[in-house]
Design an enzyme around this catalytic site. Structure first.
Site, short mmCIF file in Angstrom:
data_model
loop_
_atom_site.label_atom_id
_atom_site.label_comp_id
_atom_site.label_asym_id
_atom_site.label_seq_id
_atom_site.Cartn_x
_atom_site.Cartn_y
_atom_site.Cartn_z
N ASP A 1 64.03 38.70 26.27
CA ASP A 1 64.08 39.60 27.42
C ASP A 1 62.66 39.76 27.99
O ASP A 1 61.71 39.20 27.48
CB ASP A 1 64.65 40.97 27.01
CG ASP A 1 63.72 41.72 26.07
OD1 ASP A 1 63.16 41.06 25.16
OD2 ASP A 1 63.51 42.93 26.22
N ASP B 1 72.89 27.13 17.12
CA ASP B 1 71.93 26.76 18.16
C ASP B 1 72.60 26.93 19.52
O ASP B 1 72.89 25.97 20.21
CB ASP B 1 71.43 25.32 17.95
CG ASP B 1 70.35 24.95 18.97
OD1 ASP B 1 69.88 25.86 19.69
OD2 ASP B 1 69.99 23.77 19.04
#
Ligand SMILES: [Zn+2]
Length: 606
Positions: free
Chosen positions: A213, A579
């Site tokens: 973020d 992943d």
């Protein structure tokens, strides 16, 4: 928004902190679910030699004079046709496939946390530098790797440039080496949120985006920046001349200090005139998965919502890092060093008046909390760093009156994390060159050394030769692996021991490919790196591979996201990993894990 959680082996109260953090991180799931499918992004850019994931190597390499072990793994039945374990292995030269060494694979051991049977292929007595791979008849070949004198220098370079790529408030360009990895200046408009006790604009440009973020958080900045500055203090001679190709390169200051200063300057801007420090600067909620310059949510300085508005942990973290900065920047910029020390003093004084103002996300705020119900360890770290820098009695008195209840944190490596910084306080006191208390220093050193010896013994018996316990496969477990390495390297400062250094490197090997997935958990490093980090600049771009040099959080048996929750219930703890971009709980990147990884690499430089 990931959280480093080095807490698994801690007291119940600290485990409770873990639960709180995991719940906070869970908020991100809303955003993860909104992310578009990535559909094989980046596959085209990946080199694909004919390697089998059954053979695991450090895809960067091994120091030519140190231990060199590859691993061969298999489920029940054996890796070779007919179900028997591998017998012989070969070391082959990459350029011409010539066999340069032959060896015998070890007997297999059962690795409890993966369920794998693992055999070792030890070629430690081969000493010629070059590029090689391991071949096992009937199994296949490994990824290529390097044997060399200073084999981790490029990994260090990429990992440090990973921080540069996280810079906020400025245009970033990774340069001709990584064309297209750039963005214009971001988050240029900041303001005080009502919870800060003030109003109006407060831009506070700078700092690093924390993780996947775009938030900037004082508490996580504290341990991350502090860890980098420690790497400089301990390994500065090796790091001094490494050019990171950042805008400040060549200005006379070593580049690791240039990069750390980028974040430090933002941290200093978060200090109020009374000495207290606001907890974070983020939007009210996470933005969409978009490029940083496209996030136009107001960037808010967020406080506790009631007087005194600043929080103790954040303030003490600034005191700690400011005190370290005063030591390390003095030869390069005495004015900045003095400014950092003054900020540290004022911050510590604020914590004396406000010893435990806890931050919790105020109503309407849903970005990362970095909540910590006890700031006494942060204050201990601050007093110890201030004492190490100034030699002043008052800081020593505070440390000596308060350190002993924290000694037990040293018994459970890796021990330190963003919410538990007592080990940093203890260690820095024992590293101080000033007048110190012998009883305290002896206790700190002895407990660290004893715990490090225990880690070495445990690591040697593990199938994957890493230091991880089952309980360590938490959110950010790769940060735990790096934390073990850091712990061992600190122990090595007190009592130089080849075993500590080699075992620290074993954890590095684990991160760089010697793991059950045969995956390098650092973007664009090694021939089989992970490809889909939970990282906005990577996940919202059309680039063929993620931004370079960033470490994944790693397996997380806590299954704190929807991707992990869907894995079969009997998945072993060290295999609870995906992943995938949406797996924020196993595949996000974060500056505190990254800093521990850098520390580990710095210890390897020659
Ligand atoms: Zn930004």
């Amino acid at each position: 928004m990931a959280r480093s959680l080095f807490l698994a082996s801690f007291a119940p109260s600290l485990r409770h902190r873990f639960v709180i953090s995991a719940m906070i991180c869970g908020i991100l799931g809303v955003h993860g679910a909104m992310v578009k499918a990535e559909g094989g992004k980046g596959e085209a850019a990946k080199a694909v030699p004919k390697a089998t994931t059954a053979i695991k190597v450090d895809q960067v390499g091994y120091p030519v004079d140190g231990p060199k072990v590859a691993l061969i793994s298999f489920a029940a039945g054996g890796p070779v046709a007919g179900g028997s374990p591998a017998q012989a292995f070969e070391l082959r030269q990459t350029s011409n496939d010539a066999v340069v060494w032959k060896g015998k694979a070890s007997a297999s051991v059962s690795d409890g946390d993966t369920g794998d049977q693992v055999q070792a292929a030890d070629f430690s007595s081969f000493h010629k530098a070059g590029s090689y791979y391991v071949a096992v008849p009937g199994v296949g070949r490994s990824w290529n790797f390097t044997l060399g004198k200073n084999v981790f220098e490029r990994a260090y370079y990429l990992a440090m440039r990973g921080f540069y790529g996280q810079r906020c408030g400025t245009a970033v360009d990774m340069g001709p080496e990584f064309p297209g990895y750039s963005h214009p200046a971001c988050h240029l408009h900041g303001e005080f949120h009502a919870t800060s006790g003030k109003s109006g604009p407060r831009e506070n440009l700078g700092g690093w985006h924390d993780a996947g973020d775009y938030g900037r958080y004082m508490v996580n900045s504290g341990i991350s920046t502090g860890t980098l500055l420690w790497a400089w203090e301990i390994y500065g001679k090796r790091l001094k001349s490494i050019n990171l190709k950042i805008p400040e390169s060549g200005n006379g200051t070593p580049d690791i200090l240039n990069e750390a200063r980028w974040n430090l300057e933002w941290m200093l801007k978060m200090q109020d005139s009374d000495g207290g420090v606001w907890h974070k600067q983020t939007s009210e909620h996470f933005d969409a998965f978009e490029q940083p310059q496209d996030d136009h949510l107001p960037n808010e300085v967020i406080g506790t919502g009631t007087a005194p508005f600043k929080s103790t942990c954040a303030t003490a973290d600034l005191a700690s890092v400011g005190a370290i900065a005063a030591r390390v920047y003095k030869p390069y910029d005495a004015r900045f060093a003095a400014l950092a020390l003054e900020a540290a003093r004022r911050a510590f004084a604020w914590t004396e008046k406000n010893p435990n103002v806890i931050f919790r996300n105020p109503r309407g705020i849903s970005t990362g909390e970095y909540g910590d119900s006890n700031c006494s360890d942060e204050r201990l770290w601050a007093a110890a760093e201030l004492y190490r820098t100034t030699g002043e009695q008052a800081y020593s008195d505070y440390f000596l009156a308060n350190y002993s209840p924290f000694l037990s944190t040293l018994d459970s490596p890796p021990a330190e994390g963003w919410s538990q910084v007592a080990p940093l306080g203890l260690w820095t006191y024992a590293l101080s060159h000033g007048k110190t208390d012998k009883v305290a220093v002896d206790a700190i050193k002895q407990r660290t050394i004893a715990a490090a010896q225990g880690v070495v013994a445990r690591t040697r018996t593990a199938g994957y030769i890493n230091s991880m316990k089952t309980s360590d496969y938490v959110w950010g477990s790769n940060g735990v692996a790096a934390g073990y390495g850091m712990y061992l390297l600190i122990a090595n400062q007190y009592a130089p021991n080849r075993d500590f250094v080699d075992t620290a490197r074993d954890n590095l090997h684990y991160i760089l490919g010697r793991n059950t997935f045969s995956l390098s958990w650092v973007t664009q490093l090694g021939e089989n790196p992970f490809m889909h980090p939970h990282h906005r600049p990577s996940g919202s771009s059309h680039l063929p591979a993620p931004w370079p040099g960033l470490m994944s959080g790693g397996p997380n048996r806590g299954r704190n996201d929807a991707v992990l929750a869907k894995l079969p219930r009997d998945t072993p703890p060290a295999k609870v990993y995906a992943d995938e971009l949406a797996s924020y709980a196993s595949n996000e990147i974060c500056i505190n894990w990254q800093a521990a990884f850098v520390f580990l690499l710095a210890g390897e430089l020659r």
